[in-house]
Each structure stands twice: as C-alpha cells, then as structure tokens.
Design an enzyme around this catalytic site. Structure first.
Site, PDB file in Angstrom:
ATOM      1  N   GLU A   1      -2.504   4.833   8.388  1.00 56.83           N
ATOM      2  CA  GLU A   1      -1.787   6.115   8.331  1.00 56.83           C
ATOM      3  C   GLU A   1      -1.141   6.441   9.665  1.00 56.83           C
ATOM      4  O   GLU A   1      -0.050   7.019   9.706  1.00 56.83           O
ATOM      5  CB  GLU A   1      -2.716   7.249   7.897  1.00 56.83           C
ATOM      6  CG  GLU A   1      -1.943   8.529   7.656  1.00 56.83           C
ATOM      7  CD  GLU A   1      -2.680   9.564   6.832  1.00 56.83           C
ATOM      8  OE1 GLU A   1      -2.092  10.653   6.663  1.00 56.83           O
ATOM      9  OE2 GLU A   1      -3.793   9.310   6.357  1.00 56.83           O
TER      10      GLU A   1
ATOM     11  N   GLY B   1       1.454  13.274   5.963  1.00 60.41           N
ATOM     12  CA  GLY B   1       0.891  12.451   4.904  1.00 60.41           C
ATOM     13  C   GLY B   1       0.640  13.242   3.630  1.00 60.41           C
ATOM     14  O   GLY B   1       0.131  14.360   3.676  1.00 60.41           O
TER      15      GLY B   1
ATOM     16  N   HIS C   1      -9.238  -2.970   0.469  1.00 63.57           N
ATOM     17  CA  HIS C   1      -9.915  -3.736   1.510  1.00 63.57           C
ATOM     18  C   HIS C   1     -10.221  -5.116   0.932  1.00 63.57           C
ATOM     19  O   HIS C   1     -11.006  -5.250  -0.003  1.00 63.57           O
ATOM     20  CB  HIS C   1     -11.170  -2.995   1.956  1.00 63.57           C
ATOM     21  CG  HIS C   1     -10.878  -1.582   2.355  1.00 63.57           C
ATOM     22  ND1 HIS C   1     -10.194  -1.281   3.504  1.00 63.57           N
ATOM     23  CD2 HIS C   1     -11.124  -0.419   1.725  1.00 63.57           C
ATOM     24  CE1 HIS C   1     -10.054   0.033   3.582  1.00 63.57           C
ATOM     25  NE2 HIS C   1     -10.603   0.573   2.512  1.00 63.57           N
TER      26      HIS C   1
ATOM     27  N   ARG D   1     -10.790  -8.217   2.888  1.00 64.97           N
ATOM     28  CA  ARG D   1     -11.619  -9.146   3.667  1.00 64.97           C
ATOM     29  C   ARG D   1     -12.219  -8.369   4.832  1.00 64.97           C
ATOM     30  O   ARG D   1     -11.511  -7.621   5.508  1.00 64.97           O
ATOM     31  CB  ARG D   1     -10.743 -10.282   4.190  1.00 64.97           C
ATOM     32  CG  ARG D   1     -11.430 -11.227   5.148  1.00 64.97           C
ATOM     33  CD  ARG D   1     -10.505 -12.349   5.630  1.00 64.97           C
ATOM     34  NE  ARG D   1     -10.520 -13.442   4.676  1.00 64.97           N
ATOM     35  CZ  ARG D   1      -9.563 -13.709   3.777  1.00 64.97           C
ATOM     36  NH1 ARG D   1      -8.488 -12.974   3.720  1.00 64.97           N
ATOM     37  NH2 ARG D   1      -9.668 -14.725   2.952  1.00 64.97           N
TER      38      ARG D   1
ATOM     39  N   HIS E   1      10.545   3.046   0.939  1.00 65.22           N
ATOM     40  CA  HIS E   1      11.474   4.004   0.330  1.00 65.22           C
ATOM     41  C   HIS E   1      11.666   5.181   1.276  1.00 65.22           C
ATOM     42  O   HIS E   1      10.701   5.690   1.845  1.00 65.22           O
ATOM     43  CB  HIS E   1      10.899   4.522  -0.992  1.00 65.22           C
ATOM     44  CG  HIS E   1      11.598   5.740  -1.509  1.00 65.22           C
ATOM     45  ND1 HIS E   1      12.822   5.682  -2.139  1.00 65.22           N
ATOM     46  CD2 HIS E   1      11.249   7.053  -1.469  1.00 65.22           C
ATOM     47  CE1 HIS E   1      13.194   6.911  -2.471  1.00 65.22           C
ATOM     48  NE2 HIS E   1      12.261   7.751  -2.086  1.00 65.22           N
TER      49      HIS E   1
ATOM     50  N   GLY F   1      13.567   8.857   0.960  1.00 67.69           N
ATOM     51  CA  GLY F   1      14.327   9.839   0.198  1.00 67.69           C
ATOM     52  C   GLY F   1      14.490  11.115   0.999  1.00 67.69           C
ATOM     53  O   GLY F   1      14.053  11.207   2.141  1.00 67.69           O
TER      54      GLY F   1
END
Length: 149
Positions: free
Chosen positions: A69, A89, A96, A98, A113, A115
């Site tokens: 994030e 956010g 997850h 490995r 994307h 927009g």
C-alpha cells in the site's frame, strides 16, 4: 523541469522526498525504503527481520500489505496534480504465495488503471532470490483538495 514524455508521473519523483515522508510512520518502524522510480513503476524494500516477522519466523502478511500500500499510494499521488487532488486507499488485497524468512522483500508497484475518481495498482513482492512471495492489488480514491477547482 519539463515532464518526460514517456513517464506516467504528473510530478517529478524525488527519492529523498519520498523517504523523508516516511519518517515517524509505520514505514519507518518496518524499515521500508523507496529505492527506485522508473517511467511507470515505483520500487521499495522492507527487511525480513524481527520488525516484520510473525511468530513462525516469516514476514507477516500485514507487513507485506503495508509495503504494497505504501508503494501504490506514493505512485497514486505522483500521478495527480497535488494542488487539486490527493489519493487515499479504498481497498487493498494480497495473496501471500511464499514465505520469506531472511533478507529483504522488494516490491514493485505498477499502474493498472487511472480514472477521474479512482486508480488501481498492481504490486508484486519478491524475495532476494527473485521468487514471487505476494501479489497485491490496491484501489485508490482520487479526492479533490477542499477549495480547489
């Protein structure tokens, strides 16, 4: 400075400024560092150590999400005119794949994307041997700065 015609960024990325913004945040506590910005990606690292481990000696899934994030959020905000917009956010997910027990986790965020009101970022995390350890998708809301037009 004139904008690079091949770059997706609205503003010129500056690694020192990005890392300075991480001071006194979760990023600093986890040892996250922004290491590279390309024409269409942001890359950063996080140590696989006691700061980021869960009880079984693997990098904690939540720490992976913080790295993902962070990279996507920085990218999202570099993509817009910050005098008019900022990005926050809305949704993040992570698979997850490995476990990582040592070294560093390296994340690379790329735009999927863009927009008017949202962005979607793909973030891949790899261990030191280049093996994919986590895939994350981040949706960012593009929000007008109050009072801007």
């Amino acid at each position: 400075m004139q904008k690079d015609q091949h770059s997706i960024w609205f503003s010129t990325p500056n690694l020192d400024n990005m890392n300075a913004m991480c001071k006194n945040t979760a990023c600093e506590a986890l040892g996250i560092e922004i290491t590279e910005v390309g024409h269409d990606f942001i890359r950063g690292t996080m140590p696989a150590d006691a700061r980021t481990f869960q009880p079984f000696g693997l990098v904690h899934g939540g720490a992976n999400v913080v790295l993902a994030e962070t990279l996507g959020s920085i990218g999202a905000n570099l993509l817009v005119d910050n005098s008019k917009f900022y990005c926050v956010g809305q949704e993040v997910n992570a698979n997850h794949l490995r476990g990582v027990r040592s070294g560093k986790v390296t994340g690379t965020a790329k735009l999927w994307h863009a927009g008017k009101s949202s962005q979607v970022w793909n973030i891949e995390l790899h261990d030191d041997s280049g093996k994919l350890s986590c895939i994350s998708r981040l949706t960012m809301a593009v929000v007008p700065v109050p009072g801007s037009k």
